[in-house]
Write a protein that holds these residues in place. Structure first.
Motif, PDB file in Angstrom:
ATOM      1  N   GLY A   1      29.319 110.041  -1.564  1.00 22.47           N
ATOM      2  CA  GLY A   1      29.511 110.065  -0.121  1.00 22.47           C
ATOM      3  C   GLY A   1      30.479 109.017   0.373  1.00 22.47           C
ATOM      4  O   GLY A   1      31.268 109.271   1.277  1.00 22.47           O
TER       5      GLY A   1
ATOM      6  N   VAL B   1      25.076 111.650   2.538  1.00 21.75           N
ATOM      7  CA  VAL B   1      24.565 111.987   1.216  1.00 21.75           C
ATOM      8  C   VAL B   1      23.055 111.746   1.150  1.00 21.75           C
ATOM      9  O   VAL B   1      22.335 112.480   0.492  1.00 21.75           O
TER      10      VAL B   1
ATOM     11  N   GLY C   1      29.639 114.133   3.705  1.00 20.73           N
ATOM     12  CA  GLY C   1      28.561 113.650   2.845  1.00 20.73           C
ATOM     13  C   GLY C   1      27.408 114.623   2.764  1.00 20.73           C
ATOM     14  O   GLY C   1      26.853 114.861   1.691  1.00 20.73           O
TER      15      GLY C   1
ATOM     16  N   GLY D   1      29.749 108.914   5.194  1.00 23.90           N
ATOM     17  CA  GLY D   1      29.529 109.669   3.966  1.00 23.90           C
ATOM     18  C   GLY D   1      28.302 109.198   3.210  1.00 23.90           C
ATOM     19  O   GLY D   1      27.535 110.002   2.687  1.00 23.90           O
TER      20      GLY D   1
END
Length: 131
Positions: free
Chosen positions: A77, A128, A70, A124
């Motif tokens: 993500g 992100v 991510g 993820g």
């Protein structure tokens, strides 16, 4: 006709990002298991904690795997982290099949795979959003 979207591409290839994420997760697992082995050897902690501890370590390592992807890919993500968690869980299943004599694929293996996918997706999403 030009698009107004600004898309950033990483210099790293996607496969290389996933390989690094799995490597980081494996290093984490090795360090934790060495620490657990030392604790079990030199204290009064029972070996009965090993199955629960290995499940927790697997979840955290899938989370780390997703987090790394991510952070590096910066978009989607949940999807890319879930894929990283799936790949990591799949590698664990393959290694278990190779090294454990009476290994069978059952609900426990499928549940761990699903948990790995979910943990990777959560990692993820967190990755992100890290700046």
């Amino acid at each position: 006709m030009k698009s107004n979207r600004n898309i950033e591409f990483n210099n790293e290839g996607i496969i290389w990002i996933y390989l690094k994420a799995i490597l980081v997760a494996c290093i984490f697992v090795i360090l934790v298991f060495v620490f657990m082995a030392l604790v079990i050897t030199y204290t009064n902690v029972s070996e009965s904690i090993i199955p629960m501890a290995s499940s927790i370590v697997m979840i955290i390592s899938c989370l780390i795997c997703g987090l790394y992807t991510g952070v590096k890919q910066k978009r989607k993500g949940w999807l890319k982290g879930s894929l990283a968690g799936f790949i990591y869980a799949f590698l664990i299943i393959i290694m278990s099949w190779v090294f454990i004599k009476d290994f069978t694929i059952g609900t426990n293996v499928l549940l761990k795979s699903l948990i790995g996918i979910v943990a990777g997706g959560i990692g993820g999403m967190i990755g992100v959003n890290l700046k």
